[in-house]
Write an enzyme that holds these catalytic residues in place. Structure first.
Site, PDB file in Angstrom:
ATOM      1  N   PRO A  89       2.877   0.875  -6.704  1.00  0.00           N
ATOM      2  CA  PRO A  89       2.821   2.003  -7.335  1.00  0.00           C
ATOM      3  C   PRO A  89       1.905   2.041  -8.756  1.00  0.00           C
ATOM      4  O   PRO A  89       2.131   3.114  -9.212  1.00  0.00           O
ATOM      5  CB  PRO A  89       4.581   2.136  -7.681  1.00  0.00           C
ATOM      6  N   GLU A 116      10.213  -6.662  -6.264  1.00  0.00           N
ATOM      7  CA  GLU A 116      10.108  -5.865  -7.239  1.00  0.00           C
ATOM      8  C   GLU A 116       8.647  -6.132  -7.536  1.00  0.00           C
ATOM      9  O   GLU A 116       8.193  -4.973  -8.570  1.00  0.00           O
ATOM     10  CB  GLU A 116      10.897  -6.494  -8.542  1.00  0.00           C
ATOM     11  N   ARG A 154      -7.248   9.572  11.236  1.00  0.00           N
ATOM     12  CA  ARG A 154      -7.294  11.048  12.042  1.00  0.00           C
ATOM     13  C   ARG A 154      -8.788  11.762  11.331  1.00  0.00           C
ATOM     14  O   ARG A 154      -9.079  12.813  12.006  1.00  0.00           O
ATOM     15  CB  ARG A 154      -6.059  11.921  11.589  1.00  0.00           C
ATOM     16  N   ASP A 169      -7.987  21.318   7.690  1.00  0.00           N
ATOM     17  CA  ASP A 169      -6.483  21.030   6.995  1.00  0.00           C
ATOM     18  C   ASP A 169      -6.369  21.376   5.591  1.00  0.00           C
ATOM     19  O   ASP A 169      -7.251  21.538   4.911  1.00  0.00           O
ATOM     20  CB  ASP A 169      -6.457  19.392   6.858  1.00  0.00           C
TER      21      ASP A 169
HETATM   22 CL1  6GU Z   1       1.853   1.506  -2.321  1.00  0.00          CL
HETATM   23  N1  6GU Z   1       4.291   0.633  -3.012  1.00  0.00           N
HETATM   24  C1  6GU Z   1       5.733   0.907  -3.511  1.00  0.00           C
HETATM   25  N2  6GU Z   1       6.491  -0.198  -3.408  1.00  0.00           N
HETATM   26  N3  6GU Z   1       5.943   2.130  -3.962  1.00  0.00           N
HETATM   27  C2  6GU Z   1       5.251   3.042  -3.938  1.00  0.00           C
HETATM   28  C3  6GU Z   1       3.865   3.094  -3.676  1.00  0.00           C
HETATM   29  C4  6GU Z   1       3.684   1.728  -3.017  1.00  0.00           C
HETATM   30  N4  6GU Z   1       3.175   4.259  -3.663  1.00  0.00           N
HETATM   31  C5  6GU Z   1       4.325   5.012  -4.280  1.00  0.00           C
HETATM   32  N5  6GU Z   1       5.337   4.296  -4.373  1.00  0.00           N
END
Ligand code: 6GU
Length: 230
Positions: A89, A116, A154, A169
């Site tokens: 994230p 985590e 895709r 798209d």
């Molecule tokens: Cl790549 N990993 C995690 N654990 N949470 C996320 C993510 C990735 N992308 C958005 N939220």
């Protein structure tokens, strides 16, 4: 394209990768997906891959050893030079432009973690690009890896039946897709716009473009902001 996935949960990929476009792309040899279980590279007999964070705090952190060993093993599975992506994230947000960029690669290695977080040395010690799929936290990188694979595969020519359908798209021209209709012409009192029945292809194209612009203004004004990629 060859796609290697490093994961603690190879089984979660099965159902998605074995259906529809991704399945067909594999069957036709357009892509090859190879799963490697990070846990197979654990150093102890408990197959331990995570531990408590130094300095204290909640949760568990993925240890560097199993990830490095797994990565080095996977690298040697093919001679092809790879672009490696760490799903986190904290990475740069994935989008259609990135999918297009990745679709030009011969080989991708995706590293999906659980828990985590990753020991920081995984980030700094491996040559990876960090990618997130949006501003929310998932329990692991598996779903994110699948999203990236789906969006990328895709776009490979030959993956979709109709070559035009990826080009039209939402996002491919920076706009949301225009409204689409199929039969019947009238459904529960709701009629297909006359223009689409007119046979005038130039007028139809203009109408669609206008609809795309209006829909984007209403639902995603951020996409029209000239500063958005800065
Ligand atoms: Cl790549 N990993 C995690 N654990 N949470 C996320 C993510 C990735 N992308 C958005 N939220």
């Amino acid at each position: 394209m060859r796609i290697d996935i490093l994961t603690l949960f190879p089984e979660v990929f099965a159902s998605h990768l074995n259906c529809s476009i991704i399945k067909r792309a594999q069957d036709e040899g357009l892509i090859q997906i190879v799963m490697t279980d990070i846990r197979d590279f654990a150093a102890d007999s408990y197959r331990k891959v995570d531990d408590k964070p130094y300095g204290g705090g909640p949760g568990m952190v993925m240890m560097p050893g199993p990830v490095f060993d797994c990565f080095e093993h996977v690298l040697k599975l093919s001679q092809e030079k790879a672009r490696t992506i760490l799903l986190t994230p904290q990475g740069k947000t994935f989008n259609q432009a990135k999918a297009l960029e990745l679709s030009a690669e011969k080989r991708l290695i995706l590293i999906a973690g659980k828990y985590e977080g990753f020991d920081e040395r995984i980030r700094t010690g491996l040559d990876t690009e960090q990618i997130s799929i949006g501003d929310y936290i998932l329990n692991g990188g598996e779903l994110a890896a699948m999203v990236i694979i789906d969006a990328t595969v895709r776009l490979l020519s030959g993956a979709l039946g109709d070559e035009d359908s990826a080009r039209d798209d939402s996002f491919s021209d920076g706009l949301l897709e225009y409204p689409q209709y199929t039969r019947p012409e009238v459904f529960r009192g709701m009629k297909v716009p006359d223009i689409l029945l007119s046979g005038n292809h130039k007028k139809i194209a203009e109408w669609r473009k206008q609809q795309s612009i209006e829909r984007t203004k209403k639902n995603r004004p951020d996409l029209l902001d000239p500063e958005k990629d800065k």
